[in-house]
Design a protein around this motif. Sequence first.
Motif, PDB file in Angstrom:
ATOM      1  N   LYS A 127       0.873  -0.996  -0.023  1.00 37.63           N
ATOM      2  CA  LYS A 127       0.034  -0.005   0.036  1.00 37.63           C
ATOM      3  C   LYS A 127       0.871   1.308   0.010  1.00 37.63           C
ATOM      4  O   LYS A 127       1.749   1.195   0.762  1.00 37.63           O
ATOM      5  CB  LYS A 127      -0.836   0.060   1.163  1.00 37.63           C
ATOM      6  CG  LYS A 127      -1.522   1.264   1.467  1.00 37.63           C
ATOM      7  CD  LYS A 127      -2.814   1.274   0.734  1.00 37.63           C
ATOM      8  CE  LYS A 127      -3.704   2.574   1.252  1.00 37.63           C
ATOM      9  NZ  LYS A 127      -4.005   3.389   0.102  1.00 37.63           N
ATOM     10  N   VAL A 128       0.731   2.145  -0.929  1.00 38.31           N
ATOM     11  CA  VAL A 128       1.489   3.376  -1.108  1.00 38.31           C
ATOM     12  C   VAL A 128       0.955   4.387  -0.190  1.00 38.31           C
ATOM     13  O   VAL A 128      -0.394   4.758  -0.317  1.00 38.31           O
ATOM     14  CB  VAL A 128       1.516   3.973  -2.467  1.00 38.31           C
ATOM     15  CG1 VAL A 128       2.706   5.135  -2.417  1.00 38.31           C
ATOM     16  CG2 VAL A 128       2.192   2.665  -3.405  1.00 38.31           C
ATOM     17  N   ILE A 129       1.848   4.694   0.509  1.00 37.51           N
ATOM     18  CA  ILE A 129       1.190   5.743   1.780  1.00 37.51           C
ATOM     19  C   ILE A 129       1.779   7.166   1.344  1.00 37.51           C
ATOM     20  O   ILE A 129       2.883   7.563   1.535  1.00 37.51           O
ATOM     21  CB  ILE A 129       1.423   5.509   3.309  1.00 37.51           C
ATOM     22  CG1 ILE A 129       1.001   4.145   3.484  1.00 37.51           C
ATOM     23  CG2 ILE A 129       1.045   6.629   4.305  1.00 37.51           C
ATOM     24  CD1 ILE A 129       1.288   3.358   4.747  1.00 37.51           C
ATOM     25  N   ARG A 130       1.194   7.986   1.041  1.00 41.56           N
ATOM     26  CA  ARG A 130       1.419   9.394   0.528  1.00 41.56           C
ATOM     27  C   ARG A 130       1.444  10.227   1.686  1.00 41.56           C
ATOM     28  O   ARG A 130       0.430  10.028   2.297  1.00 41.56           O
ATOM     29  CB  ARG A 130       0.682   9.753  -0.678  1.00 41.56           C
ATOM     30  CG  ARG A 130       0.902   8.823  -2.055  1.00 41.56           C
ATOM     31  CD  ARG A 130       0.436   9.235  -3.029  1.00 41.56           C
ATOM     32  NE  ARG A 130       0.526   8.614  -4.202  1.00 41.56           N
ATOM     33  CZ  ARG A 130       1.502   7.965  -4.976  1.00 41.56           C
ATOM     34  NH1 ARG A 130       2.655   9.137  -4.765  1.00 41.56           N
ATOM     35  NH2 ARG A 130       1.650   7.061  -5.810  1.00 41.56           N
ATOM     36  N   PRO A 131       2.162  11.378   1.548  1.00 45.19           N
ATOM     37  CA  PRO A 131       1.852  12.373   2.512  1.00 45.19           C
ATOM     38  C   PRO A 131       0.684  13.060   2.517  1.00 45.19           C
ATOM     39  O   PRO A 131       0.115  13.333   1.375  1.00 45.19           O
ATOM     40  CB  PRO A 131       3.126  13.407   2.316  1.00 45.19           C
ATOM     41  CG  PRO A 131       3.685  12.949   1.246  1.00 45.19           C
ATOM     42  CD  PRO A 131       3.084  11.835   0.718  1.00 45.19           C
ATOM     43  N   LYS A 132       0.017  13.384   3.525  1.00 42.97           N
ATOM     44  CA  LYS A 132      -1.194  14.107   3.597  1.00 42.97           C
ATOM     45  C   LYS A 132      -0.811  15.733   3.374  1.00 42.97           C
ATOM     46  O   LYS A 132      -0.181  16.194   3.476  1.00 42.97           O
ATOM     47  CB  LYS A 132      -1.665  14.331   4.984  1.00 42.97           C
ATOM     48  CG  LYS A 132      -2.225  12.799   5.729  1.00 42.97           C
ATOM     49  CD  LYS A 132      -3.029  12.922   6.849  1.00 42.97           C
ATOM     50  CE  LYS A 132      -3.252  11.696   7.588  1.00 42.97           C
ATOM     51  NZ  LYS A 132      -3.774  10.596   6.842  1.00 42.97           N
ATOM     52  N   ALA A 133      -1.761  16.201   2.365  1.00 44.94           N
ATOM     53  CA  ALA A 133      -1.861  17.476   1.736  1.00 44.94           C
ATOM     54  C   ALA A 133      -1.931  18.393   3.115  1.00 44.94           C
ATOM     55  O   ALA A 133      -2.548  18.159   3.856  1.00 44.94           O
ATOM     56  CB  ALA A 133      -3.095  17.655   0.755  1.00 44.94           C
ATOM     57  N   ALA A 134      -1.387  19.569   2.874  1.00 49.20           N
ATOM     58  CA  ALA A 134      -1.276  20.792   3.966  1.00 49.20           C
ATOM     59  C   ALA A 134      -2.549  21.476   4.165  1.00 49.20           C
ATOM     60  O   ALA A 134      -3.223  21.543   3.245  1.00 49.20           O
ATOM     61  CB  ALA A 134      -0.142  21.656   3.791  1.00 49.20           C
TER      62      ALA A 134
END
Length: 134
Positions: A127-134
């Motif tokens: 599962k690719v975990i991307r940074p949360k948008a600011a």
Amino acid sequence: MSKESADYFGLNIPFMQYIGLVPLDFSPQLTRTRLPWRADLTNSRGDVHGGTLMSALDLTLSAAARANDTSTTMATIDMTSHFLAPARGTVIFEATCLRMGKSIAFCEGRALGEDGELLVKATATFKVIRPKAA
């Protein structure tokens, strides 16, 4: 590598440091690590324990996916390992990412003896975990 500054391709992973995994190469084409043989990583026969091999493969496989986008982290969904020969010395792990999608990455890798003998083949889905948008 000091306990305070472990760097596994941009991440601090204490368990990998504990087992002594050494990061070598990190690129979308090939990611490599090395595990020096230690007696405390072996099974009752003196071979590197299968769980140790799978742990090192998991890191190397997930790093191969991250090499495509270092802002991500990975969570293992599935990993399949085929043990072909016992690991009786230092082990080299190699992995590539076959496909990196928006939410899933597919990787394959292998563990080799220092003489090039194929010890383990593995595939993994992350599962690719991307940074949360600011």
